[in-house]
Design a protein around this motif. Structure first.
Motif, PDB file in Angstrom:
ATOM      1  N   LEU A  57       0.673  -1.151   0.051  1.00 57.87           N
ATOM      2  CA  LEU A  57      -0.006  -0.054  -0.010  1.00 57.87           C
ATOM      3  C   LEU A  57       0.949   1.123   0.042  1.00 57.87           C
ATOM      4  N   ALA A  58       1.974   1.285   0.766  1.00 51.60           N
ATOM      5  CA  ALA A  58       2.888   2.412   0.912  1.00 51.60           C
ATOM      6  C   ALA A  58       3.522   2.708  -0.760  1.00 51.60           C
ATOM      7  N   LEU A  59       3.682   1.353  -1.540  1.00 53.38           N
ATOM      8  CA  LEU A  59       4.391   1.710  -2.720  1.00 53.38           C
ATOM      9  C   LEU A  59       3.194   2.249  -3.725  1.00 53.38           C
ATOM     10  N   ILE A  60       1.990   1.762  -3.797  1.00 50.99           N
ATOM     11  CA  ILE A  60       1.048   2.133  -4.254  1.00 50.99           C
ATOM     12  C   ILE A  60       0.748   3.782  -4.084  1.00 50.99           C
ATOM     13  N   ALA A  61       0.698   4.199  -2.917  1.00 49.44           N
ATOM     14  CA  ALA A  61       0.485   5.470  -2.517  1.00 49.44           C
ATOM     15  C   ALA A  61       1.297   6.653  -3.000  1.00 49.44           C
ATOM     16  N   THR A  62       2.547   6.105  -3.124  1.00 48.79           N
ATOM     17  CA  THR A  62       3.714   7.018  -3.638  1.00 48.79           C
ATOM     18  C   THR A  62       4.208   6.896  -5.049  1.00 48.79           C
ATOM     19  N   TYR A  63       3.584   5.719  -5.908  1.00 48.83           N
ATOM     20  CA  TYR A  63       4.344   5.493  -6.955  1.00 48.83           C
ATOM     21  C   TYR A  63       4.315   6.534  -8.039  1.00 48.83           C
ATOM     22  N   ARG A  64       3.255   7.199  -8.399  1.00 49.05           N
ATOM     23  CA  ARG A  64       3.007   8.293  -9.385  1.00 49.05           C
ATOM     24  C   ARG A  64       3.010   9.745  -8.686  1.00 49.05           C
ATOM     25  N   ILE A  65       3.704   9.936  -7.460  1.00 48.63           N
ATOM     26  CA  ILE A  65       3.736  11.028  -6.837  1.00 48.63           C
ATOM     27  C   ILE A  65       4.486  12.242  -7.427  1.00 48.63           C
ATOM     28  N   SER A  66       5.407  11.847  -8.310  1.00 51.75           N
ATOM     29  CA  SER A  66       6.230  12.797  -9.182  1.00 51.75           C
ATOM     30  C   SER A  66       5.385  13.454 -10.163  1.00 51.75           C
ATOM     31  N   ASP A  67       4.760  12.510 -10.928  1.00 47.47           N
ATOM     32  CA  ASP A  67       3.920  13.058 -12.004  1.00 47.47           C
ATOM     33  C   ASP A  67       2.792  13.678 -11.686  1.00 47.47           C
ATOM     34  N   VAL A  68       2.096  13.293 -10.714  1.00 47.16           N
ATOM     35  CA  VAL A  68       0.786  14.154 -10.286  1.00 47.16           C
ATOM     36  C   VAL A  68       0.877  15.343  -9.707  1.00 47.16           C
ATOM     37  N   VAL A  69       1.857  15.458  -8.821  1.00 42.66           N
ATOM     38  CA  VAL A  69       2.145  16.848  -8.118  1.00 42.66           C
ATOM     39  C   VAL A  69       2.687  17.691  -9.286  1.00 42.66           C
ATOM     40  N   MET A  70       3.564  17.344 -10.103  1.00 41.47           N
ATOM     41  CA  MET A  70       4.065  18.315 -11.172  1.00 41.47           C
ATOM     42  C   MET A  70       2.846  18.713 -12.050  1.00 41.47           C
ATOM     43  N   GLY A  71       2.169  17.735 -12.472  1.00 40.88           N
ATOM     44  CA  GLY A  71       1.207  17.857 -13.726  1.00 40.88           C
ATOM     45  C   GLY A  71       0.125  19.076 -13.493  1.00 40.88           C
ATOM     46  N   ILE A  72      -0.185  19.399 -12.396  1.00 41.53           N
ATOM     47  CA  ILE A  72      -1.299  20.626 -12.397  1.00 41.53           C
ATOM     48  C   ILE A  72      -0.602  21.767 -12.717  1.00 41.53           C
ATOM     49  N   MET A  73       0.699  21.986 -12.715  1.00 46.24           N
ATOM     50  CA  MET A  73       1.448  23.192 -12.885  1.00 46.24           C
ATOM     51  C   MET A  73       1.897  23.382 -14.334  1.00 46.24           C
ATOM     52  N   ALA A  74       1.741  22.165 -15.167  1.00 52.25           N
ATOM     53  CA  ALA A  74       2.497  22.027 -16.299  1.00 52.25           C
ATOM     54  C   ALA A  74       1.973  23.011 -17.200  1.00 52.25           C
ATOM     55  N   ASN A  75       0.495  23.107 -17.745  1.00 48.23           N
ATOM     56  CA  ASN A  75       0.153  23.934 -18.475  1.00 48.23           C
ATOM     57  C   ASN A  75       0.158  25.621 -17.930  1.00 48.23           C
TER      58      ASN A  75
ATOM     59  N   THR B  60     -13.925  -3.283  -6.021  1.00 43.98           N
ATOM     60  CA  THR B  60     -13.774  -2.758  -4.971  1.00 43.98           C
ATOM     61  C   THR B  60     -12.268  -2.471  -4.482  1.00 43.98           C
ATOM     62  N   GLN B  61     -11.573  -3.742  -4.706  1.00 41.01           N
ATOM     63  CA  GLN B  61     -10.116  -3.788  -4.471  1.00 41.01           C
ATOM     64  C   GLN B  61      -9.238  -2.937  -5.352  1.00 41.01           C
ATOM     65  N   TYR B  62      -9.497  -2.966  -6.721  1.00 37.62           N
ATOM     66  CA  TYR B  62      -8.811  -2.155  -7.532  1.00 37.62           C
ATOM     67  C   TYR B  62      -9.039  -0.763  -7.463  1.00 37.62           C
ATOM     68  N   ALA B  63     -10.217  -0.462  -6.907  1.00 33.58           N
ATOM     69  CA  ALA B  63     -10.831   1.139  -6.517  1.00 33.58           C
ATOM     70  C   ALA B  63      -9.997   1.519  -5.458  1.00 33.58           C
ATOM     71  N   LEU B  64      -9.630   0.608  -4.412  1.00 34.74           N
ATOM     72  CA  LEU B  64      -8.996   1.079  -3.130  1.00 34.74           C
ATOM     73  C   LEU B  64      -7.558   1.460  -3.759  1.00 34.74           C
ATOM     74  N   PHE B  65      -6.868   0.366  -4.537  1.00 35.11           N
ATOM     75  CA  PHE B  65      -5.650   0.684  -4.895  1.00 35.11           C
ATOM     76  C   PHE B  65      -5.372   1.950  -5.642  1.00 35.11           C
ATOM     77  N   SER B  66      -6.256   2.170  -6.800  1.00 36.68           N
ATOM     78  CA  SER B  66      -6.020   3.378  -7.653  1.00 36.68           C
ATOM     79  C   SER B  66      -6.357   4.756  -6.830  1.00 36.68           C
ATOM     80  N   SER B  67      -7.180   4.719  -5.840  1.00 34.41           N
ATOM     81  CA  SER B  67      -7.553   5.748  -5.024  1.00 34.41           C
ATOM     82  C   SER B  67      -6.297   5.957  -4.118  1.00 34.41           C
ATOM     83  N   MET B  68      -5.649   4.953  -3.481  1.00 39.49           N
ATOM     84  CA  MET B  68      -4.583   5.278  -2.804  1.00 39.49           C
ATOM     85  C   MET B  68      -3.398   5.761  -3.622  1.00 39.49           C
ATOM     86  N   MET B  69      -3.326   5.450  -4.961  1.00 39.44           N
ATOM     87  CA  MET B  69      -2.065   6.026  -5.854  1.00 39.44           C
ATOM     88  C   MET B  69      -2.426   7.702  -6.015  1.00 39.44           C
TER      89      MET B  69
END
Length: 446
Positions: free
Chosen positions: A263-281, A386-395
């Motif tokens: 769950l820790a891996l899932i929660a942080t794997y895309r953190i670089s992309d997502v945090v950066m993305g909102i300011m790209a445009n 339900t399980q995949y929604a949990l994983f992708s939500s944590m992501m």
């Protein structure tokens, strides 16, 4: 105590022809179209919307906070049990459990996009926010049903291929919702008029609403996956136990203390992309790039690199194993953010923009294809939605929360420091991937 792995870390060798043929199978082609439907709404309430709002004069701090609309994706596990088990009157009887929820969510997305198109944020920002929330809610619901549809449509060995074609469609939709929407808005502008023209954005968003129709058609023409038999609940308490509690206890029961690491891996794997993305445009706007320039670069180079990244990620996952590609994706995702920091020092440099966008799309395609296959391998098909929604939500939950402060960070420290900081956020992910690759996990029931 260790238990057997669900799949070997390095799959048995197969011929390249057999590996490539899987992409031409009907299930893979369906995932291409449905992935397009899933990827379209995301940028229309994040990246493209932020371009629209910045051009309309909305400040960066407000744009950053508006990214919290995306927390709908982070909390979709809350209503995922309903998508897993609750029938929709008439629709479920006609289409089945998965397709009925897909069609309902697609209808909500289309209606909300039309309402966004009819709203000028310079006159009233609040209605735009409400419509964006509705798009995000409908999109998150579509993701729940579509992830379950994909997982139930093939066995474990084919999940990487389905993930790759899904990701290819998803990324193509993001190109269309990003570069395509900017290109349409630029074409709809009145020459020699004001920089901001609401009518141009209205046209672009109406076209985006119509672009959901291929996904709707695919849902109507697809077959419902074989439904997993669920024992009827004798009372409300038993239904809640099966719908809410059992999916989570099943996951923890299979992986025990390893569940925390996963769950820790899932929660942080895309953190670089997502945090950066909102300011790209907003970054592109502030550097002086026009809608035409950003659209042209994304269309010409983004599409090629997106498809190439998803294809490479899927093939590598099939031949080398998912965990190795996860590590590669984590390195590339953080590294591409450093390229944005470099671009911030170049100013209005179109060649540099081409290079950065190409590298970013390639790395994201590789990382996403492997990550989706990894998440799919963790689910029990009886509780797939339900399980995949949990994983992708944590992501998305932690990254989206942090992204809300991105505008403030840029205002205080500037773009180069912001992009460098987002790259550093990816460093702990490398350790988590390494640890996750060394543990042994219980097989996922199919």
């Amino acid at each position: 105590m260790s238990v057997p792995r669900p799949t070997p870390s390095t799959p048995a060798p197969t011929s390249w022809l057999a590996t490539l043929k899987v992409y031409a199978e009907p299930a893979s082609l369906r995932m291409l179209a449905l992935g397009f439907s899933a990827g379209l709404p995301l940028l229309l309430v994040f990246g493209t919307l932020s371009f629209w709002l910045r051009e309309a004069g909305v400040d960066r701090t407000t744009i950053g906070f508006l990214s919290w609309v995306g927390l709908a994706y982070g909390f979709k596990w809350v209503w995922s049990p309903l998508v897993d088990r609750l029938p929709i009157p008439v629709l479920t009887r006609l289409l089945g459990r998965r397709r009925s929820w897909l069609l309902l969510s697609q209808t909500v997305i289309m209606a909300a996009l039309v309402m966004m198109a009819l709203t000028d944020p310079t006159l009233a920002l609040a209605p735009m926010v409400y419509c964006a929330v509705a798009v995000a809610f409908g999109s998150a619901t579509q993701d729940i049903a579509l992830d379950a549809f994909r997982i139930e449509s093939a066995d474990t060995e084919h999940q990487a291929a389905l993930a790759a074609t899904y990701q290819a469609g998803y990324r193509l939709a993001m190109i269309w919702a990003g570069a395509g929407a900017l290109w349409i808005a630029a074409r709809a502008e009145v020459p020699n008029a004001a920089l901001y023209q609401y009518g141009a954005w209205r046209t672009a968003y109406l076209v985006m609403a119509a672009s959901m129709l291929p996904g709707v058609l695919t849902v109507l023409l697809s077959r419902e996956p074989v439904r997993q038999a669920l024992a009827p609940a004798r009372n409300a308490a038993e239904w809640l136990q099966g719908a809410l509690v059992a999916p989570f206890t099943d996951f923890v029961g299979r992986y025990r203390w390893h569940a925390a690491l996963i769950l820790a891996l899932i929660a942080t794997y895309r953190i670089s992309d997502v945090v950066m993305g909102i300011m790209a445009n907003p970054f592109y706007v502030d550097l002086g790039f026009s809608k035409d320039e950003v659209a042209a670069v994304s269309k010409a180079f983004g599409i090629v690199m997106t498809l190439l990244g998803a294809f490479i990620g899927g093939v590598m996952a099939l031949r080398l194993g998912v965990m190795r590609v996860l590590m590669l994706g984590a390195v590339l995702s953080a590294g591409s953010n450093l390229l944005f920091a470099w671009l911030a020092t170049r100013g209005h440099d179109l060649s540099a923009l081409v290079f950065v966008i190409s590298a970013d799309n390639l790395s994201s395609g590789i990382a996403s294809a492997a990550f989706i296959a990894y998440l799919s391998s963790l689910t029990n098909v009886q509780y797939s939605a339900t399980q995949y929604a949990l994983f992708s939500s944590m992501m998305l939950l932690l990254p989206k929360f942090l992204a809300g402060f991105s505008g403030q960070f840029v205002d205080h420290f500037g773009y180069p420091n912001f992009f460098t900081a987002t790259a550093c956020l990816g460093a702990p992910v490398l350790l988590l991937v390494w640890l996750a690759s060394r543990i042994k996990m219980a097989p996922s029931p199919r």
